[in-house]
Design a protein around this motif. Structure first.
Motif, PDB file in Angstrom:
ATOM      1  N   ALA A 106       0.847  -1.189   0.000  1.00 54.12           N
ATOM      2  CA  ALA A 106       0.000   0.000   0.000  1.00 54.12           C
ATOM      3  C   ALA A 106       0.886   1.244   0.000  1.00 54.12           C
ATOM      4  O   ALA A 106       1.839   1.334   0.782  1.00 54.12           O
ATOM      5  N   VAL A 107       0.584   2.163  -0.906  1.00 57.65           N
ATOM      6  CA  VAL A 107       1.323   3.418  -0.982  1.00 57.65           C
ATOM      7  C   VAL A 107       0.358   4.553  -0.646  1.00 57.65           C
ATOM      8  O   VAL A 107      -0.780   4.566  -1.122  1.00 57.65           O
ATOM      9  N   THR A 108       0.817   5.461   0.202  1.00 56.40           N
ATOM     10  CA  THR A 108      -0.028   6.614   0.560  1.00 56.40           C
ATOM     11  C   THR A 108       0.753   7.888   0.306  1.00 56.40           C
ATOM     12  O   THR A 108       1.927   8.000   0.668  1.00 56.40           O
ATOM     13  N   THR A 109       0.089   8.844  -0.336  1.00 53.23           N
ATOM     14  CA  THR A 109       0.675  10.168  -0.543  1.00 53.23           C
ATOM     15  C   THR A 109      -0.182  11.171   0.223  1.00 53.23           C
ATOM     16  O   THR A 109      -1.217  10.810   0.792  1.00 53.23           O
ATOM     17  N   LEU A 110       0.225  12.420   0.166  1.00 56.01           N
ATOM     18  CA  LEU A 110      -0.547  13.439   0.875  1.00 56.01           C
ATOM     19  C   LEU A 110      -1.999  13.484   0.396  1.00 56.01           C
ATOM     20  O   LEU A 110      -2.906  13.796   1.172  1.00 56.01           O
ATOM     21  N   GLU A 111      -2.218  13.153  -0.869  1.00 64.10           N
ATOM     22  CA  GLU A 111      -3.591  13.149  -1.403  1.00 64.10           C
ATOM     23  C   GLU A 111      -4.482  12.173  -0.630  1.00 64.10           C
ATOM     24  O   GLU A 111      -5.695  12.355  -0.576  1.00 64.10           O
ATOM     25  N   GLY A 112      -3.872  11.153  -0.030  1.00 61.44           N
ATOM     26  CA  GLY A 112      -4.639  10.161   0.722  1.00 61.44           C
ATOM     27  C   GLY A 112      -4.734  10.491   2.201  1.00 61.44           C
ATOM     28  O   GLY A 112      -5.280   9.714   2.975  1.00 61.44           O
ATOM     29  N   LEU A 113      -4.185  11.608   2.596  1.00 52.90           N
ATOM     30  CA  LEU A 113      -4.161  11.975   4.027  1.00 52.90           C
ATOM     31  C   LEU A 113      -4.754  13.363   4.231  1.00 52.90           C
ATOM     32  O   LEU A 113      -4.303  14.112   5.090  1.00 52.90           O
ATOM     33  N   GLN A 114      -5.722  13.692   3.406  1.00 53.19           N
ATOM     34  CA  GLN A 114      -6.225  15.066   3.388  1.00 53.19           C
ATOM     35  C   GLN A 114      -6.646  15.597   4.746  1.00 53.19           C
ATOM     36  O   GLN A 114      -6.302  16.717   5.120  1.00 53.19           O
ATOM     37  N   LYS A 115      -7.376  14.770   5.500  1.00 51.48           N
ATOM     38  CA  LYS A 115      -7.927  15.275   6.763  1.00 51.48           C
ATOM     39  C   LYS A 115      -6.795  15.598   7.745  1.00 51.48           C
ATOM     40  O   LYS A 115      -6.737  16.691   8.302  1.00 51.48           O
ATOM     41  N   GLU A 116      -5.910  14.617   7.930  1.00 51.07           N
ATOM     42  CA  GLU A 116      -4.780  14.819   8.850  1.00 51.07           C
ATOM     43  C   GLU A 116      -3.907  15.975   8.385  1.00 51.07           C
ATOM     44  O   GLU A 116      -3.440  16.786   9.176  1.00 51.07           O
ATOM     45  N   ALA A 117      -3.664  16.011   7.067  1.00 48.52           N
ATOM     46  CA  ALA A 117      -2.764  17.024   6.511  1.00 48.52           C
ATOM     47  C   ALA A 117      -3.344  18.423   6.690  1.00 48.52           C
ATOM     48  O   ALA A 117      -2.638  19.364   7.062  1.00 48.52           O
ATOM     49  N   GLU A 118      -4.641  18.557   6.461  1.00 46.84           N
ATOM     50  CA  GLU A 118      -5.268  19.878   6.604  1.00 46.84           C
ATOM     51  C   GLU A 118      -5.232  20.332   8.058  1.00 46.84           C
ATOM     52  O   GLU A 118      -4.944  21.482   8.362  1.00 46.84           O
ATOM     53  N   GLU A 119      -5.521  19.382   8.958  1.00 46.16           N
ATOM     54  CA  GLU A 119      -5.562  19.731  10.370  1.00 46.16           C
ATOM     55  C   GLU A 119      -4.181  20.187  10.852  1.00 46.16           C
ATOM     56  O   GLU A 119      -4.030  21.245  11.451  1.00 46.16           O
ATOM     57  N   PHE A 120      -3.158  19.399  10.526  1.00 40.83           N
ATOM     58  CA  PHE A 120      -1.812  19.745  10.971  1.00 40.83           C
ATOM     59  C   PHE A 120      -1.278  20.959  10.200  1.00 40.83           C
ATOM     60  O   PHE A 120      -0.650  21.856  10.766  1.00 40.83           O
ATOM     61  N   GLY A 121      -1.550  21.005   8.904  1.00 38.71           N
ATOM     62  CA  GLY A 121      -1.044  22.095   8.054  1.00 38.71           C
ATOM     63  C   GLY A 121      -1.508  23.458   8.535  1.00 38.71           C
ATOM     64  O   GLY A 121      -0.802  24.459   8.400  1.00 38.71           O
ATOM     65  N   ALA A 122      -2.707  23.515   9.127  1.00 38.24           N
ATOM     66  CA  ALA A 122      -3.225  24.790   9.623  1.00 38.24           C
ATOM     67  C   ALA A 122      -2.323  25.337  10.732  1.00 38.24           C
ATOM     68  O   ALA A 122      -2.130  26.554  10.856  1.00 38.24           O
ATOM     69  N   PHE A 123      -1.749  24.439  11.532  1.00 38.11           N
ATOM     70  CA  PHE A 123      -0.867  24.883  12.627  1.00 38.11           C
ATOM     71  C   PHE A 123       0.454  25.408  12.074  1.00 38.11           C
ATOM     72  O   PHE A 123       1.024  26.348  12.607  1.00 38.11           O
ATOM     73  N   ILE A 124       0.923  24.797  10.992  1.00 30.45           N
ATOM     74  CA  ILE A 124       2.164  25.259  10.360  1.00 30.45           C
ATOM     75  C   ILE A 124       1.908  26.649   9.752  1.00 30.45           C
ATOM     76  O   ILE A 124       2.704  27.575   9.917  1.00 30.45           O
ATOM     77  N   ALA A 125       0.775  26.784   9.078  1.00 31.92           N
ATOM     78  CA  ALA A 125       0.436  28.066   8.447  1.00 31.92           C
ATOM     79  C   ALA A 125       0.275  29.162   9.496  1.00 31.92           C
ATOM     80  O   ALA A 125       0.729  30.292   9.307  1.00 31.92           O
TER      81      ALA A 125
END
Ligand code: FES
Ligand code: FES
Length: 155
Positions: free
Chosen positions: A69-88
């Protein structure tokens, strides 16, 4: 040769050249978050998960992902958006080029070690190069995110 794998939860079967790199495979499948930086395992931009473990897709043959199984950021949208908001929030994102790789590795760290020390965060992200920042904003964002999780923020 023919390979069969799960990419972001979708089964893909395809004929590939034996020397096709995983980075080229996932980009050909539309996963453009996976970026090409150094191509020598030195920048972290091309990070994907192979069975939940972060790997540098510029240094892995697509054939190695056969049956996995391969996962990219496209497959982790929810986690990425939640964490990315803190970086932003910390103003850490400047050109943003390093962001997908950084977020992939931060998510991998949080899954592996939900309460890392600052040293552990620095160590884990040591392979992610950012040309714009001094990494302080990213670290502040990670700490703020972890604090939020401790207070019960849901993933
Ligand atoms: S492009 Fe893969 S580590 Fe830089
Ligand atoms: S924000 Fe530009 S490379 Fe990191």
């Amino acid at each position: 040769m023919k390979i069969s794998l799960m990419l972001n939860g979708t089964k893909i079967e395809r004929e590939i050249a034996p020397d096709l790199l995983l980075i080229d495979f996932v980009r050909e499948e539309g996963c453009y978050s996976v970026k090409r930086g150094c191509e020598t395992s030195g920048c972290g931009l091309c990070t994907v998960f192979l069975d939940e473990k972060p790997v540098l897709s510029c240094s892995v043959l697509a054939a190695r992902a056969d049956g996995h199984a391969v996962t990219t950021l496209e497959g982790l949208q929810k986690e990425a958006e939640e964490f990315g908001a803190f970086i932003a929030d910390q103003g850490a994102e400047q050109c943003g080029f390093c962001n997908p790789g950084m977020i992939m590795n931060a998510i991998a760290l949080f899954r592996e070690n939900p309460d890392p020390t600052e040293e552990e965060m620095k160590e884990y992200l040591a392979g992610n190069l950012c040309r714009c920042s001094g990494y302080e904003g990213q670290l502040r964002g990670m700490k703020a995110f972890l604090e939020y999780k401790k207070q019960g923020g849901a993933v």
